[in-house]
Each structure stands twice: as C-alpha cells, then as structure tokens.
Design a protein around this motif. Structure first.
Motif, PDB file in Angstrom:
ATOM      1  N   VAL A 132       0.849  -1.195   0.000  1.00  0.00           N
ATOM      2  CA  VAL A 132       0.000   0.000   0.000  1.00  0.00           C
ATOM      3  C   VAL A 132       0.883   1.242   0.000  1.00  0.00           C
ATOM      4  O   VAL A 132       1.984   1.249   0.549  1.00  0.00           O
ATOM      5  CB  VAL A 132      -0.954   0.024   1.209  1.00  0.00           C
ATOM      6  CG1 VAL A 132      -1.861  -1.196   1.206  1.00  0.00           C
ATOM      7  CG2 VAL A 132      -0.184   0.120   2.510  1.00  0.00           C
ATOM      8  N   SER A 134       0.612   5.274   1.049  1.00  0.00           N
ATOM      9  CA  SER A 134      -0.198   6.231   1.808  1.00  0.00           C
ATOM     10  C   SER A 134      -0.031   7.625   1.243  1.00  0.00           C
ATOM     11  O   SER A 134       1.056   8.005   0.786  1.00  0.00           O
ATOM     12  CB  SER A 134       0.218   6.204   3.278  1.00  0.00           C
ATOM     13  OG  SER A 134      -0.372   7.268   3.981  1.00  0.00           O
ATOM     14  N   ARG A 158      -4.982   7.983   3.827  1.00  0.00           N
ATOM     15  CA  ARG A 158      -5.680   7.023   2.973  1.00  0.00           C
ATOM     16  C   ARG A 158      -4.689   6.324   2.052  1.00  0.00           C
ATOM     17  O   ARG A 158      -3.666   6.887   1.669  1.00  0.00           O
ATOM     18  CB  ARG A 158      -6.771   7.726   2.152  1.00  0.00           C
ATOM     19  CG  ARG A 158      -7.948   8.160   3.009  1.00  0.00           C
ATOM     20  CD  ARG A 158      -9.023   8.850   2.199  1.00  0.00           C
ATOM     21  NE  ARG A 158     -10.153   9.207   3.057  1.00  0.00           N
ATOM     22  CZ  ARG A 158     -11.326   8.582   3.038  1.00  0.00           C
ATOM     23  NH1 ARG A 158     -11.533   7.580   2.208  1.00  0.00           N
ATOM     24  NH2 ARG A 158     -12.303   8.956   3.850  1.00  0.00           N
ATOM     25  N   THR A 159      -5.021   5.107   1.689  1.00  0.00           N
ATOM     26  CA  THR A 159      -4.136   4.293   0.857  1.00  0.00           C
ATOM     27  C   THR A 159      -4.532   4.479  -0.606  1.00  0.00           C
ATOM     28  O   THR A 159      -5.409   3.791  -1.114  1.00  0.00           O
ATOM     29  CB  THR A 159      -4.226   2.818   1.270  1.00  0.00           C
ATOM     30  OG1 THR A 159      -5.604   2.430   1.351  1.00  0.00           O
ATOM     31  CG2 THR A 159      -3.574   2.614   2.622  1.00  0.00           C
ATOM     32  N   ASP A 160      -3.850   5.424  -1.274  1.00  0.00           N
ATOM     33  CA  ASP A 160      -4.137   5.674  -2.680  1.00  0.00           C
ATOM     34  C   ASP A 160      -3.682   4.535  -3.570  1.00  0.00           C
ATOM     35  O   ASP A 160      -4.167   4.388  -4.694  1.00  0.00           O
ATOM     36  CB  ASP A 160      -3.441   6.969  -3.122  1.00  0.00           C
ATOM     37  CG  ASP A 160      -4.287   8.188  -2.799  1.00  0.00           C
ATOM     38  OD1 ASP A 160      -5.405   8.014  -2.289  1.00  0.00           O
ATOM     39  OD2 ASP A 160      -3.822   9.318  -3.043  1.00  0.00           O
ATOM     40  N   VAL A 162      -3.179   0.363  -3.653  1.00  0.00           N
ATOM     41  CA  VAL A 162      -3.427  -0.924  -2.999  1.00  0.00           C
ATOM     42  C   VAL A 162      -3.114  -2.012  -4.020  1.00  0.00           C
ATOM     43  O   VAL A 162      -3.791  -2.118  -5.052  1.00  0.00           O
ATOM     44  CB  VAL A 162      -4.880  -1.056  -2.505  1.00  0.00           C
ATOM     45  CG1 VAL A 162      -5.067  -2.383  -1.766  1.00  0.00           C
ATOM     46  CG2 VAL A 162      -5.257   0.115  -1.603  1.00  0.00           C
ATOM     47  N   ARG A 183      -8.531   2.197  -5.585  1.00  0.00           N
ATOM     48  CA  ARG A 183      -8.708   2.808  -4.263  1.00  0.00           C
ATOM     49  C   ARG A 183     -10.170   3.122  -3.974  1.00  0.00           C
ATOM     50  O   ARG A 183     -10.574   3.222  -2.820  1.00  0.00           O
ATOM     51  CB  ARG A 183      -7.885   4.088  -4.168  1.00  0.00           C
ATOM     52  CG  ARG A 183      -8.343   5.191  -5.104  1.00  0.00           C
ATOM     53  CD  ARG A 183      -7.632   6.471  -4.846  1.00  0.00           C
ATOM     54  NE  ARG A 183      -8.197   7.572  -5.614  1.00  0.00           N
ATOM     55  CZ  ARG A 183      -7.906   8.844  -5.407  1.00  0.00           C
ATOM     56  NH1 ARG A 183      -7.060   9.175  -4.459  1.00  0.00           N
ATOM     57  NH2 ARG A 183      -8.467   9.787  -6.143  1.00  0.00           N
ATOM     58  N   ASN A 198     -10.086   2.463   0.367  1.00  0.00           N
ATOM     59  CA  ASN A 198      -9.016   3.293   0.936  1.00  0.00           C
ATOM     60  C   ASN A 198      -9.446   3.987   2.225  1.00  0.00           C
ATOM     61  O   ASN A 198      -8.640   4.686   2.843  1.00  0.00           O
ATOM     62  CB  ASN A 198      -8.513   4.311  -0.087  1.00  0.00           C
ATOM     63  CG  ASN A 198      -9.536   5.387  -0.404  1.00  0.00           C
ATOM     64  OD1 ASN A 198     -10.717   5.219  -0.127  1.00  0.00           O
ATOM     65  ND2 ASN A 198      -9.085   6.476  -1.002  1.00  0.00           N
ATOM     66  N   TYR A 201      -7.940   2.141   6.067  1.00  0.00           N
ATOM     67  CA  TYR A 201      -6.714   2.473   6.803  1.00  0.00           C
ATOM     68  C   TYR A 201      -6.929   3.602   7.812  1.00  0.00           C
ATOM     69  O   TYR A 201      -6.546   3.458   8.982  1.00  0.00           O
ATOM     70  CB  TYR A 201      -5.598   2.816   5.819  1.00  0.00           C
ATOM     71  CG  TYR A 201      -4.241   2.966   6.456  1.00  0.00           C
ATOM     72  CD1 TYR A 201      -3.389   1.879   6.581  1.00  0.00           C
ATOM     73  CD2 TYR A 201      -3.813   4.191   6.965  1.00  0.00           C
ATOM     74  CE1 TYR A 201      -2.137   2.010   7.169  1.00  0.00           C
ATOM     75  CE2 TYR A 201      -2.570   4.336   7.554  1.00  0.00           C
ATOM     76  CZ  TYR A 201      -1.737   3.241   7.655  1.00  0.00           C
ATOM     77  OH  TYR A 201      -0.508   3.371   8.257  1.00  0.00           O
TER      78      TYR A 201
END
Length: 392
Positions: A132, A134, A158-160, A162, A183, A198, A201
């Motif tokens: 991931v 961030s 947020r996890t842009d 993945v 995401r 997203n 997280y």
C-alpha cells in the motif's frame, strides 16, 4: 812482594783495598743517632697490553643486480594481482552489505498488520503480499511538499495505492502476479459497512485494511508493506533512480510532472509524480497501471546486485528504506529481498475485473465484476497462471 818483580819491570804499589762508605747516620734534633727508615719498596706492575689497532673498514659487498623478469612473466602476473584485488574488494563489499542488511533488519518500521479473527481465509499456495502507498504528508516539511508537488493538504493517511503481489511457490510455472485494487473499490469494511477500500486504513490502520482485503478477495495475506510519499521519493533517489519506458508523454502540472515518452531514469520527485498522476486518457486505470509497473521496477532494482556495487549506496539506501518502509512484525529483510528478486523476472500485471462505476453515499465508487474477480483470486490461491485483463 816487591821482590817478585823481574828485572827491567816498573815498580808498582798494590791498589788500596776498596772500602764501603760508612752508613749515613741520621740524628734527631737532640743529636742522637737514628737508624734510617728502609727505602720504600716499589712494586712494578706489568704494563697493560697494547690496544689492538682498528682494522681497516671492509669494502661493502656489492649487491647482486636484480634480474629483470621477462615481459611475458610480468604479463602473466597481472591476472593474479587483479584476481587478488577483486577477491579483496568482494570480501569487503560482502561484509559491508551483510552489515547493512543486518542493520536494516533492526531499523525497519514494523506494525502488527494482521489480527486473528474467526473467519480468516485459509492459507493457499505461494506467498501473497499486500503493498500500500499512503497519501499522508505528515512526515514532510513545507519545503519537501513544494519540491514533491504534493500540495498543502497533509492527508488523512488514505491508501491511494493498494496492490496484491502473489509470488509462486518453488517449482510452480505461474509467474509473479501484481493485481491493482482500485482505491475507490466499493467493499465491506468489517464493523463499518460499505465504503471505499481506501477508507479502511484511516478507520483502523493496517489491521483493518488487511482484514478488509482478505474478506473481499478470499486470499490469506502473508506479508504487508507500506510506503509514504516522502519516503518513496527518498528511496528512489538513494537507489540512483529507476528506469522506465513510458509509451506516451505525460504533462501534469498538479503532480509536477512533464515526462517525455521513451526510456529514461526517473528521480524521486519525478517517480512520485508518475505514480500519482491521472492526467491521461483513462485516468485512474492508467494510474494503477503506472503504479504496478513502477513498483515492480523499484523492487527489482532494490534486489539487483549491480545496484550495490556502488559503495555509496551501502549507507544511503538502507537508511532511506528504514525511513520509507513499514512492514508487518513477522517479516524481515530476507522476505523483502525475496519479493524484489521475484519481481525481476516475468511478471503478470493486471487490475481486478471491474463491473461498473456507481454513485454511492460516499461518492463515485468502483464495483468489481465479482464472478471474474472470484476466478482471478482462486487462480492465485491455487498458484495457477491468471488471465490478464484488458487494461494492461
């Protein structure tokens, strides 16, 4: 007695008898005779032997003149010297790399990424990573945000990016596979209902994100790797950049990117703009493809022995990785090396099959084609080659 002389002989008187001189008499002040003291006795000691005369210095012994080796012998000695030098450098370099790897294994940031919940999927064949990226800018200074064109928003973590990365088991004919999970994928987040993937997280950190992915894919994750904006750029620069060959130019002022087409070496700031940019015809789909390509190239470069021939990277690269990378608490440097080495070979890259784009209470979202997605994840679980999608 004179009558004994013969006629015509002269007359001679006999010599008077010789008298010894009387002993000297010494008298004291009153006139009384005193016997003289005997003369002191002189003891004569033998003279020391004469010192030996210094011998004349010997002339120096002439050194034998060195015989010059023939040119053929000198030429034959060069390979040995070069081999010895190469062995010395190799031993020093190996020791330095081993020391750097040992230091990195203790310096890497770790997190408890997995939780034991009741319905966790059973393990499959091969090894599956969750990677991931961030969007948090919390570790960036204002100047770094300007240099990297990340914008002033510090982000909510947020996890842009993945990605699922599946490494085949030894002996399998299946290649390494990198699967993008958009995401905006509309999935169920345990304990929170339906939302974009997203959002997991910031709601519950790595444990909630890994649980969400496992529930959505049916795959049991073995390892977790997380990287942030600032650490990403610093790591790329510490490795001397990463080479990519984009087919089309990309011009995105918001991402600070003006990238021509063709093979080129990307610096940290350019690489970050490349994986963030959506200024392409297919927007998010192109961005996910760029992320997969670049991540594979980055991890392959980390595992490339040629990179580590430069001694300057023995210090800069491990320190940049320690700042950039967070892994689960059961992983280590050996697992990272295995990941990078597997991605150096043939790799299948694809996006999870998409069914439709819908409007939801959380905005635009992506709904998977669940039938095709199930086939993809089942192939990964059984360690069989998946079918690439059309977005590659």
């Amino acid at each position: 007695m004179n009558g004994d002389r013969g006629p015509g002989q002269p007359w001679h008187l006999p010599p008077p008898p010789r008298r010894e001189p009387p002993p000297l008499l010494y008298r004291d002040p009153r006139g009384r005779p005193v016997t003289p003291a005997p003369a002191p006795r002189v003891i004569q000691r033998p003279a020391p032997p004469p010192a030996p005369r210094p011998s004349a210095p010997r002339p120096p012994t002439p050194r034998p003149r060195a015989t010059r080796q023939p040119a053929s012998r000198r030429r034959r000695s060069w390979p040995r010297q070069l081999l010895a030098l190469a062995l010395l450098v190799g031993l020093f370099g190996t020791a330095s790399l081993v020391g750097a790897a040992a230091w990195l294994d203790t310096a890497l940031q770790r997190t408890a990424a997995f939780s034991d919940y009741a319905d966790r999927p059973t393990p499959g064949l091969g090894t599956t990573w969750l990677l991931v990226g961030s969007d948090s800018r919390a570790d960036l200074t204002v100047q770094e945000q300007q240099d990297l064109s990340t914008g002033g928003n510090i982000g909510d973590g947020r996890t842009d990016t993945v990605l699922l990365v599946h490494l085949p088991s030894p002996g399998s004919e299946s290649p390494a596979t990198v699967v993008s999970l958009p995401r905006d994928s509309y999935v169920t987040i345990p304990g929170y209902g339906k939302d974009k993937i997203n959002a997991a997280y910031p709601l519950g950190g790595a444990p909630l994100l890994t649980r969400t992915v496992e529930q959505a894919t049916g795959l049991r994750l073995d390892h977790y790797l997380e990287i942030g904006f600032g650490g990403f750029a610093a790591l790329v620069d510490a490795l001397g950049g990463v080479t990519l060959c984009p087919d089309e130019p990309i011009d995105d002022p918001l991402a600070g990117l003006n990238l021509p087409a063709g093979c080129q070496n990307l610096t940290g700031a350019t690489a970050l703009g490349y994986v963030r940019s959506r200024a392409t015809p297919r927007a998010d789909l192109d961005r996910m493809a760029h992320q997969r390509l670049f991540l594979s190239a980055l991890l392959a470069r980390i595992a490339d022995p040629v990179v580590w021939l430069n001694p300057l990277r023995w210090y800069t690269a491990p320190h940049a990785a320690a700042r950039a990378v967070t892994i689960d608490d059961s992983s280590g440097v050996i697992d990272l090396a295995a990941l990078g080495w597997a991605l150096r070979g043939t790799t299948t890259t694809l996006t999870v099959p998409i069914g439709e784009f819908v409007w939801t209470d959380v905005g635009d979202a992506v709904v998977w084609n669940h039938a095709e997605a199930a086939q993809l994840f089942d192939a990964l679980r059984r360690d069989t080659p998946p079918t690439p999608s059309t977005d590659n």
